[in-house]
Design a protein around this motif. Sequence first.
Motif: not given
Lengths: 206, 206
Positions: A39, A42, A44, B180, B182, B185
């Motif tokens: 998660k 990104d 799987s 990382t 986030k 979209e």
Amino acid sequence: MGKRIVPDIVVARLPLYLQTLKQLQREGEYTTSSNGLGKRIDISAAQIRKDLSHFGEFGKQGTGYAISYLIEQLEEILNVNQVWDMALVGVGFLGHAIANFRGFNSHGFQVKLIFDNNPTVIGSNIAGFIVQDSNKMEEIIQEHNVKVAMITVDSDHAQEVADRLVKSGVKAILNYAPVTIKVPEGVQIQYIDPIIELQHMTYYLD
Amino acid sequence: MGKRIVPDIVVARLPLYLQTLKQLQREGEYTTSSNGLGKRIDISAAQIRKDLSHFGEFGKQGTGYAISYLIEQLEEILNVNQVWDMALVGVGFLGHAIANFRGFNSHGFQVKLIFDNNPTVIGSNIAGFIVQDSNKMEEIIQEHNVKVAMITVDSDHAQEVADRLVKSGVKAILNYAPVTIKVPEGVQIQYIDPIIELQHMTYYLD
């Protein structure tokens, strides 16, 4: 370990897993799952399980991965359970930034030698290192048995510098010059190029 | 163009093709082939043909590609037949190096805004830009309609800065902080991380 049969695309993801596990550890976590790890980046859970399965069994069904154990294992697989001395060639703005970057040490690397061909820079102290004459690169690198190098010279000189690094026994080169470099079989080359990454993104912009 | 059906791994290779074509052009070449191009970057001719075929027919059997035409086409596909203004957040050593990097302009990008939260840096001139207060980031970025940004702050602040960039309307972020991030979209994120690349290489070293 069966190194030869692991696809390079799998190898390329391992450092990202390691980085993310360290991040989770800094946040106070002790265990995670392929799902939890995936998660964050990104990727799987199935992909992560498949990637790791090339190297062994690291987690338990139901309880997931012990983060510190998986970090240890990945560090061993990636050969960063040791510290690699690095040579840095070229001390413009970027070379300065890299020489002063404190993040290498906890990840298996340290700058050890800095070279430039500019007489006004040679002999100066950058981040605690004396800049050495790049004409003496070969002998100094061999003397220190340095196997990893970073190139931050301009594009026109990058190939020549790479050739000399290879002759000096360097086996892994990180090239910051925006130009493709040829290295012989058995020598690793990777690139850092913001323009490549930026253009990858603008493809998706209107 | 059918953008949605082109795998991202293909898109990721296009900037490398573009860079290599420009390099060939600088060397005085006018035409090349999938083979000639592939040899430079260790990608098979078949792969290059297949990648390019997603976007049209660019070469002729027997005569290969007209380099200047293929450059033009790739620039259009990657949306770099225009210049994207960029915001740079964080002016430590790395931010300085990036602000002073002259290579962006001929590849579709230019630094336009520089931000930092350090009062001793705000107002100073770096590479011809006045460093602005990152507290005013949102309004200034919106005012200038900047869609691309680079983050060179430390890891602990990277996510917060990214969130604010997204709120400001930024659609593509190049993150230099080794952490990382986030993004929602529709916002692109890419990473520049020397440690990831170095660890990828040390896997192959003894």
